[in-house]
Scaffold this motif. Structure first.
Motif, PDB file in Angstrom:
ATOM      1  N   MET A   1       0.803  -1.227   0.000  1.00 10.09           N
ATOM      2  CA  MET A   1       0.000   0.000   0.000  1.00 10.09           C
ATOM      3  C   MET A   1       0.833   1.273   0.000  1.00 10.09           C
ATOM      4  N   GLU A   2       1.837   1.312   0.914  1.00 11.85           N
ATOM      5  CA  GLU A   2       2.568   2.572   1.068  1.00 11.85           C
ATOM      6  C   GLU A   2       3.318   2.932  -0.213  1.00 11.85           C
ATOM      7  N   GLU A   3       3.771   1.909  -0.954  1.00 13.47           N
ATOM      8  CA  GLU A   3       4.477   2.189  -2.207  1.00 13.47           C
ATOM      9  C   GLU A   3       3.513   2.751  -3.249  1.00 13.47           C
ATOM     10  N   ARG A   4       2.297   2.223  -3.240  1.00 11.35           N
ATOM     11  CA  ARG A   4       1.296   2.737  -4.185  1.00 11.35           C
ATOM     12  C   ARG A   4       0.976   4.194  -3.845  1.00 11.35           C
ATOM     13  N   ALA A   5       0.855   4.446  -2.534  1.00 10.56           N
ATOM     14  CA  ALA A   5       0.567   5.815  -2.098  1.00 10.56           C
ATOM     15  C   ALA A   5       1.683   6.744  -2.568  1.00 10.56           C
ATOM     16  N   ARG A   6       2.916   6.283  -2.372  1.00 11.03           N
ATOM     17  CA  ARG A   6       4.055   7.143  -2.715  1.00 11.03           C
ATOM     18  C   ARG A   6       4.168   7.366  -4.216  1.00 11.03           C
ATOM     19  N   ARG A   7       3.577   6.456  -4.996  1.00  8.13           N
ATOM     20  CA  ARG A   7       3.602   6.640  -6.460  1.00  8.13           C
ATOM     21  C   ARG A   7       2.424   7.486  -6.945  1.00  8.13           C
ATOM     22  N   GLY A   8       1.581   7.936  -6.010  1.00  7.54           N
ATOM     23  CA  GLY A   8       0.551   8.883  -6.431  1.00  7.54           C
ATOM     24  C   GLY A   8      -0.868   8.355  -6.441  1.00  7.54           C
ATOM     25  N   LEU A   9      -1.104   7.293  -5.667  1.00  7.01           N
ATOM     26  CA  LEU A   9      -2.453   6.766  -5.579  1.00  7.01           C
ATOM     27  C   LEU A   9      -3.040   7.172  -4.229  1.00  7.01           C
ATOM     28  N   PHE A  10      -4.298   7.562  -4.237  1.00 11.33           N
ATOM     29  CA  PHE A  10      -4.924   7.995  -2.985  1.00 11.33           C
ATOM     30  C   PHE A  10      -6.284   7.330  -2.848  1.00 11.33           C
ATOM     31  N   LEU A  11      -6.605   6.880  -1.643  1.00  3.78           N
ATOM     32  CA  LEU A  11      -7.926   6.308  -1.381  1.00  3.78           C
ATOM     33  C   LEU A  11      -8.587   7.090  -0.264  1.00  3.78           C
ATOM     34  N   SER A  12      -9.741   7.652  -0.577  1.00  2.65           N
ATOM     35  CA  SER A  12     -10.532   8.300   0.469  1.00  2.65           C
ATOM     36  C   SER A  12     -11.448   7.216   1.036  1.00  2.65           C
ATOM     37  N   TYR A  13     -11.318   6.964   2.335  1.00  2.00           N
ATOM     38  CA  TYR A  13     -12.040   5.845   2.951  1.00  2.00           C
ATOM     39  C   TYR A  13     -13.523   6.145   3.122  1.00  2.00           C
ATOM     40  N   GLN A  14     -14.308   5.099   2.959  1.00  2.00           N
ATOM     41  CA  GLN A  14     -15.735   5.228   3.252  1.00  2.00           C
ATOM     42  C   GLN A  14     -15.931   5.420   4.759  1.00  2.00           C
ATOM     43  N   ASN A  15     -15.202   4.640   5.537  1.00  2.00           N
ATOM     44  CA  ASN A  15     -15.240   4.785   7.003  1.00  2.00           C
ATOM     45  C   ASN A  15     -13.820   4.967   7.532  1.00  2.00           C
ATOM     46  N   PRO A  16     -13.319   6.188   7.516  1.00  3.37           N
ATOM     47  CA  PRO A  16     -11.931   6.385   7.974  1.00  3.37           C
ATOM     48  C   PRO A  16     -11.809   6.019   9.454  1.00  3.37           C
ATOM     49  N   PRO A  17     -10.814   5.184   9.802  1.00  3.44           N
ATOM     50  CA  PRO A  17     -10.697   4.754  11.201  1.00  3.44           C
ATOM     51  C   PRO A  17     -10.064   5.833  12.083  1.00  3.44           C
ATOM     52  N   GLU A  18     -10.187   5.641  13.382  1.00  2.00           N
ATOM     53  CA  GLU A  18      -9.497   6.510  14.331  1.00  2.00           C
ATOM     54  C   GLU A  18      -8.048   6.058  14.472  1.00  2.00           C
ATOM     55  N   ILE A  19      -7.167   6.994  14.707  1.00  2.00           N
ATOM     56  CA  ILE A  19      -5.796   6.639  15.089  1.00  2.00           C
ATOM     57  C   ILE A  19      -5.625   7.130  16.522  1.00  2.00           C
ATOM     58  N   PRO A  20      -5.722   6.223  17.483  1.00  2.00           N
ATOM     59  CA  PRO A  20      -5.692   6.668  18.867  1.00  2.00           C
ATOM     60  C   PRO A  20      -4.358   7.309  19.236  1.00  2.00           C
ATOM     61  N   MET A  21      -4.401   8.336  20.040  1.00  3.32           N
ATOM     62  CA  MET A  21      -3.232   9.006  20.621  1.00  3.32           C
ATOM     63  C   MET A  21      -2.384   9.790  19.614  1.00  3.32           C
ATOM     64  N   VAL A  22      -2.822   9.854  18.365  1.00  4.56           N
ATOM     65  CA  VAL A  22      -2.049  10.620  17.383  1.00  4.56           C
ATOM     66  C   VAL A  22      -2.933  11.774  16.900  1.00  4.56           C
ATOM     67  N   THR A  23      -2.431  12.993  17.048  1.00  2.83           N
ATOM     68  CA  THR A  23      -3.245  14.122  16.597  1.00  2.83           C
ATOM     69  C   THR A  23      -3.171  14.239  15.075  1.00  2.83           C
ATOM     70  N   TYR A  24      -4.199  14.865  14.508  1.00  7.67           N
ATOM     71  CA  TYR A  24      -4.235  15.032  13.056  1.00  7.67           C
ATOM     72  C   TYR A  24      -2.997  15.784  12.579  1.00  7.67           C
TER      73      TYR A  24
END
Lengths: 434, 238
Positions: B72-95
């Motif tokens: 996934m991360e390599e695809r992201a770095r090559r310019g692919l983006f996915l907007s999630y239908q249900n974006p999860p929480e990342i606990p303890m990490v601020t935006y």
């Protein structure tokens, strides 16, 4: 002659100290082990360290085991410090740095001696020494009180506010890594000081059992900050004991970081808020891994009106480690209001690691406001995957989440330690993501 | 060009997508519609490279490069983006921490001002940046924050999984204008949606692909979306 007496006599200790040693020695078999801690067959260990683990003589730092080299490098410990932090230097005399520090602290009003010297020359030391060692109630404390060797005495004089943290490490001469070192700390009225015990680097020790103890008196209006850092190798059992007595309007803050929990670690810490409006704050972070078993016992007794306790413990548990937090807050004040807020949580990094929290709130008055939150869980795989979709590798994602998790505790550490602790989280993430 | 060639996907051994073919060029808008459970999100996650989905046939090409086996991360770095239908929480990490670290990983300047500006543009005040990622965010706030990330990362191709589901009218307008904006910047968009409504707010040139039971059953222009809106998938007999 018993072993306790012979240790005391060999060191030329006053009779009253030797008598305490002997009384404690009689209680080693009689006193119970605290129910929270893993018991040990104490007769299997030699208090003098005979027949203990032989650390191969390390002449050259190149001879260090790769894992330790690797860890020291990653933690950014300067190479010139390696011998000292690993405990490889035999310090018989005060180091030059230690002496300079000592002279400086003396000048500003901090009295500090090796504990044995203090027992001989500090006038009122009998009012303090071993007063906070409940050896009749706790077999580990009995063992410590009978056989302690080495350690320090620190007293911050009335009204003296020490800006620089006192590294008790520099102040210790012989017995820096003794099996049972004893620290006695007195903060006189209105004084303030930060004391740092231990360091974040792994310690190579020849003892397989360590039962150090610390007694702290925080007098009226004084503010004590104690920072404890421990990184034990995996062949060591430790049972450190700490008791703190806090007087009117005084404040104690304890920040604990356990970077390596040895084979078994059983920390036992009791804070007595005796004085009106006294306060205790405890932050603890631990990283038990491999086959470690960690028991972290914190007990705070609210014994006067308007006493407050704030406790926040966090564990990051990996491999097959088994981590347990026992947090007790007991309000013994009948009429005035008391307050406590406890948060304990554990983050499990892999299947097979274990974490449990046991918060206990006790009160027999309706003026006590005690609350706790507990959380134990795995790292959210969904969150990791989400972060990967944004370009984070597994390692980078885990590292960021761990940093976020430890930050509330790391933020209370002095800068250099918080950096090391953050690095530790990164190292764990690297190894955990694989 | 984002090219999906004969893609078949299984989850736990069950085939979910069969022989999907799709091409999204720079600046093009493609709309993927289909009944619940037809495999739309499966396609989105498969293109992005989620390890939960097993590619059992076909290839995915990004500007000619085969990315089928990349993480996934390599695809992201090559310019692919996915907007999630249900974006999860990342606990303890601020935006803010999350985005600054993402930018650092991308080798970009950590521009806190730019981040705040983009968030404000999507009607997300600075307080959202100091909160844990998605924690306590409403549905609309989560989706707008996804749009903000799309603007920040500036991908080549964006897959938007139901950005308009569960959001109010104002949020939908903001989301639609963000999509129009990135199309103008020549970002290719694959939009998954159930509703023709958002389409009425977007540029009128787009291609509709209808996914039913894991296969593309129909393709056409905006009139196809209109037909689905009027008659549904059953009545439309796909």
């Amino acid at each position: 002659m018993g072993l306790a007496r012979s240790i005391g006599e060999a060191a030329g200790e006053p009779d009253w100290v030797i008598e305490i040693r002997e009384d404690a020695e009689r209680h080693i078999d009689k006193a119970p082990f605290p129910i929270e801690l893993t018991p040990l067959d104490l007769s299997k260990f030699s208090p003098l360290g005979e027949g203990e683990i032989k650390i191969p003589e390390i002449k050259d730092l190149e001879d260090l085991p790769d894992e330790i080299r690797d860890l020291l490098e990653k933690m950014g410990v300067p190479k010139r410090e390696w011998r000292r932090v690993l405990g490889l230097v035999q310090v018989n005399e005060q180091s030059a740095a230690g002496m300079a520090a000592l002279q400086y602290f003396q000048k500003i009003g901090v009295e500090s001696y090796p504990i044995r010297e203090a027992l001989r020359k500090v006038d009122d030391i009998r009012e303090y020494a071993f007063k906070l060692m409940p050896y009749r109630e706790n077999a580990f404390v009995a063992y410590h009180t009978a056989y302690w060797q080495g350690g320090i005495f620190v007293r911050v004089k009335k009204g003296v506010k020490v800006q620089q943290p006192l590294h008790t490490y520099f102040l210790i001469t012989r017995g820096a890594h003794a099996q049972a070192d004893h620290a006695l700390i007195v903060l006189d009225e209105g004084s303030e000081a930060t004391l740092i015990e231990g360091c974040t680097a792994p310690l190579l020790t020849r003892f397989s059992l360590h039962i150090g103890a610390t007694e702290i008196f925080v007098k009226k209006g004084a503010k004590a900050r104690l920072i404890v850092l421990q990184n034990w190798p995996d062949y060591v059992h430790t049972r450190p004991y700490t008791r703190v007595l806090v007087e009117d309007g005084a404040d104690v803050e304890v920040v604990v970081a356990i970077l390596g929990a040895g084979k078994t670690t059983g920390r036992y810490e009791e804070i007595f808020l005796k004085g009106r409006s006294s306060k205790a704050t405890i932050h603890s972070i631990s990283f038990p891994r491999s086959n470690s078993r960690l028991e972290d016992v914190i007990k705070v007794y609210l014994e006067a009106p308007d006493t407050r306790a704030m406790i926040n413990t966090r564990g990051v548990v990996k491999d097959r480690a088994d981590s347990n937090s026992y947090i007790t807050v007991e309000s013994r004040e009948r009429r005035g209001e008391t307050f406590a807020h406890v948060e304990c949580s554990g983050l499990i990094l892999n299947e097979g690691a274990h974490h449990a929290t046991y918060p206990i709130m006790l009160s027999s008055s309706n003026h006590a406001h005690l609350e706790h939150e507990a959380y134990v869980g795995r790292v959210s795989q969904e969150a990791i995957e989400y972060m990967k979709s944004r370009g984070f590798s597994d390692e980078e994602a885990l590292s960021l989440m761990l940093r976020g998790y430890i930050e509330p505790v790391a933020a209370h550490m002095p800068f250099e330690f918080s950096m090391e602790i953050r690095r530790m989280a990164k190292i764990l993430a690297e190894r955990g993501a694989a | 060009m984002l090219e999906i060639k004969g893609l078949s996907v299984a989850i736990d051994g069950k085939v979910k997508l069969k022989d999907i073919n799709l091409k999204v060029g720079p600046g093009e808008l493609h709309v993927l519609m289909g009944p619940n459970g037809s495999g739309k999100s499966t396609l989105a996650f498969s293109i992005m490279g989620s390890p939960r989905y097993e590619i059992i046939g076909g290839r995915i090409l990004l500007d000619g490069e085969d990315i089928t086996d990349l993480p996934m991360e390599e695809r992201a770095r090559r310019g692919l983006f996915l907007s999630y239908q249900n974006p999860p929480e990342i606990p303890m990490v601020t935006y803010r921490t999350f985005l600054l670290n993402a930018l650092r990983i991308w080798g970009k300047e950590p521009e806190p001002e730019r981040i705040a500006g983009i968030f404000r543009k999507l009607n997300l005040g600075d307080e959202f940046l100091t909160r844990e990622v998605n924690k306590g965010f409403s549905g609309g706030e989560r989706k707008r924050a996804e749009m903000a990330q799309m603007l920040l990362f500036n991908p080549k191709y964006a897959i938007l999984d139901e950005p308009d589901t569960g959001v109010d009218v104002d949020s939908m307008k903001l989301i639609a204008s963000t999509i129009s904006d990135v199309l103008q910047r020549d970002i290719g968009v694959l939009l998954i949606t159930h509703y023709a409504r958002i389409l009425s707010l977007l540029p009128s040139h787009f291609t509709v692909h209808v996914l039913v039971d894991g296969s593309v059953r129909a393709e056409g222009g905006p009139e196809l979306a209109q037909r689905i809106e009027e008659r549904g998938f059953e009545g439309g007999r796909f």
